[in-house]
Design a protein around this motif. Structure first.
Motif, short mmCIF file in Angstrom:
data_model
loop_
_atom_site.label_atom_id
_atom_site.label_comp_id
_atom_site.label_asym_id
_atom_site.label_seq_id
_atom_site.Cartn_x
_atom_site.Cartn_y
_atom_site.Cartn_z
N THR A 1 0.83 -1.20 0.00
CA THR A 1 0.00 0.00 0.00
C THR A 1 0.86 1.25 0.00
O THR A 1 0.58 2.20 -0.73
CB THR A 1 -0.93 0.00 1.22
OG1 THR A 1 -1.73 -1.17 1.20
CG2 THR A 1 -1.83 1.22 1.23
N SER B 1 1.36 4.39 -3.11
CA SER B 1 0.75 5.62 -2.58
C SER B 1 0.23 6.55 -3.67
O SER B 1 -0.70 7.32 -3.42
CB SER B 1 1.75 6.39 -1.73
OG SER B 1 2.05 5.67 -0.58
N MET C 1 -7.05 -2.59 2.80
CA MET C 1 -7.47 -1.37 3.49
C MET C 1 -7.48 -1.58 5.01
O MET C 1 -7.04 -0.71 5.76
CB MET C 1 -8.84 -0.94 2.99
CG MET C 1 -9.21 0.44 3.40
SD MET C 1 -10.57 1.02 2.39
CE MET C 1 -10.98 2.49 3.28
N TYR D 1 -3.92 -1.63 6.27
CA TYR D 1 -3.34 -0.29 6.30
C TYR D 1 -3.90 0.53 7.46
O TYR D 1 -3.15 1.17 8.19
CB TYR D 1 -3.60 0.45 4.98
CG TYR D 1 -3.08 1.86 5.03
CD1 TYR D 1 -1.72 2.10 5.01
CD2 TYR D 1 -3.94 2.94 5.17
CE1 TYR D 1 -1.22 3.38 5.09
CE2 TYR D 1 -3.45 4.22 5.25
CZ TYR D 1 -2.09 4.44 5.21
OH TYR D 1 -1.61 5.70 5.31
N LEU D 2 -5.21 0.50 7.64
CA LEU D 2 -5.82 1.31 8.68
C LEU D 2 -5.43 0.85 10.09
O LEU D 2 -5.12 1.67 10.95
CB LEU D 2 -7.34 1.33 8.53
CG LEU D 2 -7.88 2.05 7.29
CD1 LEU D 2 -9.39 1.87 7.19
CD2 LEU D 2 -7.51 3.52 7.31
N SER E 1 -1.85 2.29 11.64
CA SER E 1 -2.11 3.15 12.79
C SER E 1 -1.28 2.73 14.00
O SER E 1 -0.72 3.57 14.70
CB SER E 1 -3.59 3.11 13.17
OG SER E 1 -4.38 3.62 12.15
N PHE F 1 -1.96 10.06 5.94
CA PHE F 1 -2.94 10.51 4.95
C PHE F 1 -2.47 10.31 3.51
O PHE F 1 -3.28 10.08 2.62
CB PHE F 1 -3.27 11.99 5.19
CG PHE F 1 -4.29 12.54 4.26
CD1 PHE F 1 -5.63 12.25 4.44
CD2 PHE F 1 -3.93 13.33 3.19
CE1 PHE F 1 -6.59 12.76 3.58
CE2 PHE F 1 -4.87 13.84 2.32
CZ PHE F 1 -6.21 13.55 2.51
N LEU G 1 -3.78 7.34 1.49
CA LEU G 1 -5.22 7.11 1.60
C LEU G 1 -6.02 7.42 0.33
O LEU G 1 -6.88 6.62 -0.05
CB LEU G 1 -5.77 7.87 2.80
CG LEU G 1 -7.05 7.33 3.41
CD1 LEU G 1 -6.94 5.86 3.74
CD2 LEU G 1 -7.41 8.11 4.65
N LEU H 1 -5.53 4.56 -2.12
CA LEU H 1 -6.11 3.33 -1.58
C LEU H 1 -7.63 3.35 -1.69
O LEU H 1 -8.25 2.37 -2.09
CB LEU H 1 -5.67 3.12 -0.14
CG LEU H 1 -6.19 1.87 0.57
CD1 LEU H 1 -5.77 0.62 -0.17
CD2 LEU H 1 -5.70 1.83 2.00
N LEU H 2 -8.25 4.48 -1.34
CA LEU H 2 -9.70 4.60 -1.46
C LEU H 2 -10.15 4.48 -2.91
O LEU H 2 -11.17 3.85 -3.21
CB LEU H 2 -10.18 5.93 -0.87
CG LEU H 2 -10.09 6.07 0.65
CD1 LEU H 2 -10.40 7.50 1.07
CD2 LEU H 2 -11.01 5.09 1.35
N THR I 1 -13.83 9.40 -4.56
CA THR I 1 -12.88 9.64 -3.47
C THR I 1 -12.81 11.12 -3.12
O THR I 1 -12.59 11.47 -1.96
CB THR I 1 -11.48 9.13 -3.88
OG1 THR I 1 -11.57 7.75 -4.18
CG2 THR I 1 -10.48 9.33 -2.78
N VAL J 1 -15.44 6.44 4.85
CA VAL J 1 -14.31 5.49 4.78
C VAL J 1 -14.78 4.11 5.22
O VAL J 1 -14.45 3.10 4.58
CB VAL J 1 -13.13 5.99 5.64
CG1 VAL J 1 -12.06 4.92 5.77
CG2 VAL J 1 -12.54 7.25 5.04
#
Length: 168
Positions: free
Chosen positions: A25, A29, A41, A44-45, A49, A79, A82, A85-86, A100, A146
């Protein structure tokens, strides 16, 4: 369907394989083409985090960098991948990646609201929070978008955005 195990062996899974999605991921980017699985996802989240908080905590323990700079630096670092990825996640659902933009706009407005409130003198009761509940609702709307993108099911077949990533 594999008769011996009762599972579909086309779909590879496993904790170790899924954890390797985090570097993938980050490498992607700025890649807005293709598709991303829900697992990418989630990894990654959650894992991103946790790792980011560990790094921020270690930096904070040294006391070499101001706390606000650490917070903003970590937010920007988290960020950056993101939007791509979205977009890839929306492609996995067979939807356009342009959806997005409203989600990112909500997140930027919420970030600006947090910054604006953090710069105010909150000790003065005569100075109310200019955003109040509106800022909280904007933050909540961005977070819910999200989560919706995360939870909505993918298209299990090839679509105009590429092959099913679970088959790779």
């Amino acid at each position: 369907m594999n008769d011996a195990t009762g599972d579909d062996s086309r779909y590879q899974s496993g904790l170790v394989r899924d954890l390797w999605l985090l570097p993938q991921t980050v490498r992607n980017s700025f890649t807005f083409e293709g598709r991303s699985r829900r697992t990418e996802m989630v990894v990654y989240l959650i894992v991103g985090s946790i790792l980011l908080q560990l790094v921020v905590g270690l930096i904070d323990l040294t006391g070499l960098i101001e706390e606000d700079a650490i917070g903003w630096g970590s937010a920007i670092t988290f960020f950056i991948p993101l939007p791509a990825l979205l977009t890839r996640r929306l492609h996995d659902m067979g939807r356009t990646g342009w959806l997005t933009l409203p989600v990112i706009a909500l997140m930027l407005v919420a970030t600006y609201e947090d910054w604006l409130v953090s710069t105010m003198d909150t000790s003065d009761p005569a100075w109310p929070d200019p955003w109040g509940l509106t800022g909280d609702m904007i933050s909540l709307a961005g977070a819910l978008c999200v989560v919706a993108i995360l939870l909505l099911p993918e298209k299990n077949e090839n679509n105009p955005y590429g092959r099913d990533p679970r088959l790779d």
